[in-house]
Design a protein around this motif. Structure first.
Motif, mmCIF file in Angstrom:
data_model
loop_
_atom_site.group_PDB
_atom_site.id
_atom_site.type_symbol
_atom_site.label_atom_id
_atom_site.label_comp_id
_atom_site.label_asym_id
_atom_site.label_seq_id
_atom_site.Cartn_x
_atom_site.Cartn_y
_atom_site.Cartn_z
ATOM 1 N N UNK A 6 0.835 -1.196 0.000
ATOM 2 C CA UNK A 6 0.000 0.000 0.000
ATOM 3 C C UNK A 6 0.871 1.248 0.000
ATOM 4 N N UNK A 7 0.304 2.301 -0.535
ATOM 5 C CA UNK A 7 1.005 3.573 -0.580
ATOM 6 C C UNK A 7 0.002 4.685 -0.803
ATOM 7 N N UNK A 8 0.473 5.787 -1.319
ATOM 8 C CA UNK A 8 -0.359 6.955 -1.576
ATOM 9 C C UNK A 8 -1.034 6.791 -2.944
ATOM 10 N N UNK A 9 -2.364 6.869 -2.989
ATOM 11 C CA UNK A 9 -3.044 6.832 -4.288
ATOM 12 C C UNK A 9 -2.739 8.123 -5.047
ATOM 13 N N UNK A 78 -1.072 5.128 -10.602
ATOM 14 C CA UNK A 78 0.176 5.234 -9.846
ATOM 15 C C UNK A 78 -0.088 5.117 -8.353
ATOM 16 N N UNK A 79 0.804 4.383 -7.703
ATOM 17 C CA UNK A 79 0.849 4.290 -6.248
ATOM 18 C C UNK A 79 2.265 4.699 -5.867
ATOM 19 N N UNK A 80 2.393 5.744 -5.067
ATOM 20 C CA UNK A 80 3.708 6.225 -4.649
ATOM 21 C C UNK A 80 3.839 6.082 -3.136
ATOM 22 N N UNK A 81 5.065 6.202 -2.647
ATOM 23 C CA UNK A 81 5.281 6.058 -1.211
ATOM 24 C C UNK A 81 4.944 4.663 -0.712
ATOM 25 N N UNK A 82 5.116 3.662 -1.575
ATOM 26 C CA UNK A 82 4.826 2.265 -1.225
ATOM 27 C C UNK A 82 6.102 1.637 -0.661
ATOM 28 N N UNK A 83 6.275 1.780 0.636
ATOM 29 C CA UNK A 83 7.494 1.317 1.302
ATOM 30 C C UNK A 83 7.771 -0.151 1.005
ATOM 31 N N UNK A 84 9.020 -0.455 0.711
ATOM 32 C CA UNK A 84 9.511 -1.817 0.480
ATOM 33 C C UNK A 84 8.931 -2.490 -0.761
ATOM 34 N N UNK A 85 8.351 -1.735 -1.681
ATOM 35 C CA UNK A 85 7.783 -2.343 -2.891
ATOM 36 C C UNK A 85 8.828 -3.122 -3.673
ATOM 37 N N UNK A 95 0.663 -8.319 -11.104
ATOM 38 C CA UNK A 95 0.146 -7.478 -10.026
ATOM 39 C C UNK A 95 -0.994 -6.620 -10.551
ATOM 40 N N UNK A 96 -1.886 -6.276 -9.654
ATOM 41 C CA UNK A 96 -2.980 -5.361 -9.959
ATOM 42 C C UNK A 96 -2.734 -4.075 -9.181
ATOM 43 N N UNK A 97 -2.581 -2.984 -9.912
ATOM 44 C CA UNK A 97 -2.351 -1.672 -9.304
ATOM 45 C C UNK A 97 -3.666 -0.911 -9.320
ATOM 46 N N UNK A 98 -4.091 -0.444 -8.145
ATOM 47 C CA UNK A 98 -5.277 0.394 -8.045
ATOM 48 C C UNK A 98 -4.825 1.770 -7.590
ATOM 49 N N UNK A 99 -4.755 2.686 -8.535
ATOM 50 C CA UNK A 99 -4.260 4.025 -8.252
ATOM 51 C C UNK A 99 -5.223 4.897 -7.471
ATOM 52 N N UNK A 100 -6.484 4.484 -7.375
ATOM 53 C CA UNK A 100 -7.457 5.237 -6.582
ATOM 54 C C UNK A 100 -7.409 4.824 -5.116
ATOM 55 N N UNK A 101 -7.136 3.532 -4.863
ATOM 56 C CA UNK A 101 -7.056 3.031 -3.499
ATOM 57 C C UNK A 101 -5.632 3.048 -2.937
ATOM 58 N N UNK A 102 -4.643 3.124 -3.791
ATOM 59 C CA UNK A 102 -3.252 3.082 -3.343
ATOM 60 C C UNK A 102 -2.798 1.690 -2.981
#
Length: 109
Positions: A6-9, A78-85, A95-102
């Motif tokens: 998880x990270x910032x949406x 985009x998901x940013x600030x996703x620690x340890x990705x 992988x499935x990236x959900x940029x609205x949910x982060x």
């Protein structure tokens, strides 16, 4: 192991594709159309990759980071600030990236 990162949406939308871990400019040639770009951070030199990637996941950054702004411009999730990705996402894993949910799901490693 299956889980989620998880990270910032940062840019809305959803994209499914293989995670492609890119550590430096030397890895740029590994990214293929439809891959999910996974990296520590981006800067202007990385901008061409956004036109190839289905989505972007970075370990650092926020809503005003380079990755977030360029992803919104290119209309890709985009998901940013996703620690340890970089440690949690296996290169080539779907992988499935959900940029609205982060969220980034389908993590295997």
């Amino acid at each position: 192991m299956t889980g989620a990162v998880t990270g910032v949406p940062a840019s809305p939308g959803r994209a499914l594709g293989p995670a492609r871990l890119v550590r430096s400019v030397d890895d740029f040639g590994r990214l293929r159309p439809g891959d999910v770009l996974v990296c520590r951070t981006t800067d202007p030199a990385w901008t061409p990759l956004f036109h190839v990637a289905a989505a972007v996941v970075t370990e650092t950054g926020g809503l005003l980071s380079h990755a977030a702004i360029v992803a919104r411009e290119c209309r890709i999730p985009a998901v940013v600030g996703a620690a340890d990705a970089m440690a949690l996402l296996a290169d080539g894993a779907q992988v499935l990236v959900d940029g609205a949910l982060g969220t980034v799901t389908g993590v295997t490693r």
